[in-house]
Every structure is written in C-alpha cells, then in structure tokens.
Design an enzyme around this catalytic site. Sequence first.
Site, PDB file in Angstrom:
ATOM      1  N   TYR A  23      10.629  -4.007  -8.086  1.00 24.86           N
ATOM      2  CA  TYR A  23       9.359  -3.832  -8.777  1.00 24.86           C
ATOM      3  C   TYR A  23       8.467  -2.701  -8.276  1.00 24.86           C
ATOM      4  O   TYR A  23       7.956  -1.913  -9.066  1.00 24.86           O
ATOM      5  CB  TYR A  23       8.569  -5.155  -8.701  1.00 24.86           C
ATOM      6  CG  TYR A  23       7.187  -5.073  -9.287  1.00 24.86           C
ATOM      7  CD1 TYR A  23       6.983  -5.084 -10.664  1.00 24.86           C
ATOM      8  CD2 TYR A  23       6.072  -4.962  -8.462  1.00 24.86           C
ATOM      9  CE1 TYR A  23       5.710  -4.987 -11.209  1.00 24.86           C
ATOM     10  CE2 TYR A  23       4.784  -4.872  -9.002  1.00 24.86           C
ATOM     11  CZ  TYR A  23       4.616  -4.893 -10.373  1.00 24.86           C
ATOM     12  OH  TYR A  23       3.366  -4.786 -10.902  1.00 24.86           O
ATOM     13  N   ASN A  56       0.960   0.207   6.189  1.00 24.01           N
ATOM     14  CA  ASN A  56       1.489  -0.538   5.050  1.00 24.01           C
ATOM     15  C   ASN A  56       2.306  -1.700   5.615  1.00 24.01           C
ATOM     16  O   ASN A  56       3.232  -1.469   6.392  1.00 24.01           O
ATOM     17  CB  ASN A  56       2.383   0.378   4.196  1.00 24.01           C
ATOM     18  CG  ASN A  56       3.070  -0.351   3.055  1.00 24.01           C
ATOM     19  OD1 ASN A  56       4.099   0.093   2.572  1.00 24.01           O
ATOM     20  ND2 ASN A  56       2.522  -1.455   2.594  1.00 24.01           N
ATOM     21  N   GLY A  57       1.939  -2.909   5.239  1.00 23.17           N
ATOM     22  CA  GLY A  57       2.656  -4.078   5.743  1.00 23.17           C
ATOM     23  C   GLY A  57       1.699  -5.230   5.948  1.00 23.17           C
ATOM     24  O   GLY A  57       0.643  -5.302   5.304  1.00 23.17           O
ATOM     25  N   CYS A  79       0.855  -1.179   0.000  1.00 18.50           N
ATOM     26  CA  CYS A  79       0.000   0.000   0.000  1.00 18.50           C
ATOM     27  C   CYS A  79       0.893   1.231   0.000  1.00 18.50           C
ATOM     28  O   CYS A  79       2.096   1.137   0.171  1.00 18.50           O
ATOM     29  CB  CYS A  79      -0.861   0.043   1.269  1.00 18.50           C
ATOM     30  SG  CYS A  79      -1.869  -1.424   1.501  1.00 18.50           S
ATOM     31  N   GLY A 110      -0.999   0.908  -5.011  1.00 18.08           N
ATOM     32  CA  GLY A 110      -2.267   0.273  -4.703  1.00 18.08           C
ATOM     33  C   GLY A 110      -3.386   0.936  -5.465  1.00 18.08           C
ATOM     34  O   GLY A 110      -3.536   2.157  -5.407  1.00 18.08           O
TER      35      GLY A 110
END
Length: 491
Positions: free
Chosen positions: A259, A100-101, A2, A28
């Site tokens: 990426y 985020n995670g 995210c 996201g």
Amino acid sequence: MCGLAGIYSHKPVATELYDSLIHLQHRGQDAAGITTYNKHMHKTKGLGLVRDIFTEKKIKRLKGNIGIAHTRYPTHGGFGHGEIQPFWTSVPYGIALAHNGNLTNYNELAKNITSNESRYLNTNSDTEVLLHLFAELLHDRNKHDNDKEFFDGLCSALENIYEHVHGAYSVVALVIGKGLVAFRDPQGIRPLVKGIRSNSNGEHDYIIASENTMFYPLGFKPDGNVLPGELIYISEGGKVFSKRLMKKSFNPCIFEYVYFARPDATLNDVSVYRARLRMGQNLAEGWKNKYPEKIPDIIIPAPSTANTAALSMATALGVRYSEGLYKNPFIGRTFIMPGQKARKKSLRYKLTPQVTEISEKKVMIVDDSIVRGNTSREIVRMLKDFGATEVYFAVASPPVQSPCFYGVDMPTRAELIANNKSVDEIRQYLDVDLLFYQNIDDLAEAVMRKGDHHIDRPCMACFDKHYITSEMNIKKIQQLESMRINDRNGN
Ligand code: SF4
C-alpha cells in the site's frame, strides 16, 4: 508512516529538499518540515501539505548545503505544531533529527531521558526521545574533532541505541559543524535508500531517503540501501564513513509493497510496481483454484494503489481491466486522514462510478487491503447502485488482523474488521457475492520472487500477528494500544 530525506550537496540544498518532500507527500500529509545549516541551523515547518507550507520566501531562508526534511503522518504523539519534525537540540553540537518508524519502548526511554539525563521533553513524540538519547550519547563520546574520531564516537553512540531502542527507526540527522548522519534499525523495518550524484568537477553529492522517488528528477543515481543496523556519516568535507554495527535478520515491512510506497519506488532492491504485479498474478491463481467457474465480466481496481495488482490479475484471468471508479485526485488518501468522520465524508467526493463500465455486469473489485471495511462496503454499495449484477471482491493482501506498532497508524484490534469477523462474516458485511483474500505465503512470494534482495522474511505482523522484535508480547501490545488511544484522544 512518514517520509524523510537528507541531502549532502555542493550547492544550496533547500529547494531539493522541498522537491524531495513533494515526491514523498504520499507518505504523510499531516505536516512537514525542513532543517538546513550553514553556520546556524535554519528551520521551517508547518501543518498541511508540502506545497502549502513552504513559500519561496521561506525556502530562501533555509541556507546551507546540508539538510534534512520530513513529511509526517502521526503514529505516536499528538497532531500539533510541536510534533512536526525535524526535531532539534542545541546540546552538544546543534543536532536536528527526522525519524520514520515507531519506538516500542518509548515510555522507558522517555523516563530514562528525563530522570537520568536531566533533559526536558516538550512533546509525546518518540522522535524527540530518540533525538535526546542520540545527543546525550554523542555528548558522552565525542571529545575529538577530526572526522574519523567523530565517526568512532557515532559508532559507539549507535551501538548503545541498537541495544536499548526497540521498534522501527529509519533516521536522518544533521550535526552542525560535522555533517549528515543516517541509520536504520537492526531489522530494517522501515525503508531507507541511498543515491549519489557526480558533479562535473568530480565531486559527489549524496541523498538518503525513505524512497528513491525523487532520485531521477534531482539527478541522483540509486546507490543501494542503508542496511539494517548500519550507520552512515558524510562529513562536511564530503568523506563518507559507514559501518554495519549490528546484524540481525532483515525483516522490512511488507505493507510498504502492498500500500504505502509509490509504485515507481524500489525498496530493499525490490521494485514496488513489480511486486504489485506479482501480487495480482498470485491472486489470480488463487482465485482460479478456488472459483474456476466464477469469471467476472470486468475487473475494476479500488483506485489507485490497487491498480497495478488489478491489471495483472485481469491479464491472468483474461478479463477486461477497467477504471470504472474515477478518483478525484485532489482529495487525500482516506487511510491516512486522521479521524473517521473525515474519512466517511470524503469517499463519495473522491470516487465516482462510471455507469457504462458497471451496469449489467459481473464486477470484480480488487483492493490492496481491507482495514476497517467501511470504505470497501461503500464501494460495493456504489457498484450496486450503478447496476452491477454480481460483485466479487478480491484483496491483494491477507486479512489485516493486528495493529502495526512499527510506524503505521493502524486502528486498534477492536476496529480491525478481520480481528472481529470471519471471512464469511466480512463478506456479508460488505454485501458481496464472493470475497477472496491473498494467501500470506503468496503475498510474501510476490515480494521476494525477484530482485537482488537480501530480505530474510518481511515483517507481516499485521497479517500473521508475528511481531518480529523480541520485546513484543501481549502486555506490550495492550500498552501500545492504550497509548495510541490516548494520543488520538489528545490525552
Ligand atoms: Fe508493516 Fe504490518 Fe509489519 Fe507494520 S506490522 S511493519 S504495517 S508489515
């Protein structure tokens, strides 16, 4: 994965949070939300792309100079409106939180929160659990009102979180009447960067975000990272408090460089663009050593994350770089579209081969990674349809062998092609003449060679199966895999 941002400003913050989300959209595309506060909390969230969710009217309603924002790509929980972040609670202060995670001990934490702490969970999201745990700990520890005492209470709450919450978590939160809070897990798995802006009257504004991609357009200067295990608190009056509460080894995710992150981002003091250039250089060296006689006529990236590595590989091999696959920019990244059907359907809309660049040529395709193999196979078929005489496939990262449980929605082991096939079997499946993967040490070297960073060793668990947090064992992996399957099936 995210994207998140938190801003403390001396002017209304909503439009800048919106702009931040636009610059984090690649992290996201499933949903997004913004929460701000003045006397009350103001929230807007929705499913889809940022530009479609937030109208001018909705942004105007988001009052206040402090706020947080989140763009979502689900790794835990469902796909509905209820899971959209930021989450919020009104006890003890009015707290909103974005994360985020991925928490690897979600089940235990959820059980604890619902039975011992008498809180109700409305979703299966690990962010909701983290919010309630944070709120509960803060409730127990904050009896005083001044900034320093509040910060001391935060430190104590975070010490508990660092001890009991496992996995990856980079967090921004706002607390009504108190200010902006940010913290990052003790191993710094997911990124969290800081920026500062000086106003003409000498005051400072602050931003904390997953990437620094919005700093320049918003006038912020990079100001380092939230360190692993660090807590930062910016009070309503603009006082900044910070403390590193736990020191472990620093193991940020290497896949961010391969990426996810935008190429113009600098994460953990390492430029993503430069890291990708070095991946291409190292890949070229490896290729020359293994296949000195096999030099392609042209090198084409699988657009667009692999463009940078392909460019430097082409330079190192003395081969022409070509954008021989045109990417329609109006179709989302396939890796992060939930569901295999959507992925398959979108590829031919998304990529168009250019016959002049491919026909009658020995083509090397360079990609950042191979996950399931379907996209790569389809690309090879396209090149052959357009007259390539030979196709070589070079990959800027090693084989992806194991899922990520730290915030990236990777397939299960059964779906990962490299978990089930040897390199030669993958070569046959892709139907290429030669397949070459980056060596894992060369990948790590590409990320760590330059930059004034303090990375001890990046997390590379999806490549080497070495999960960097101590709770991960085979039983835990099986448990997390079945949770992911359940989430996907909507159970
Ligand atoms: Fe990143 Fe892979 Fe580690 Fe997940 S397992 S944090 S994707 S390197």
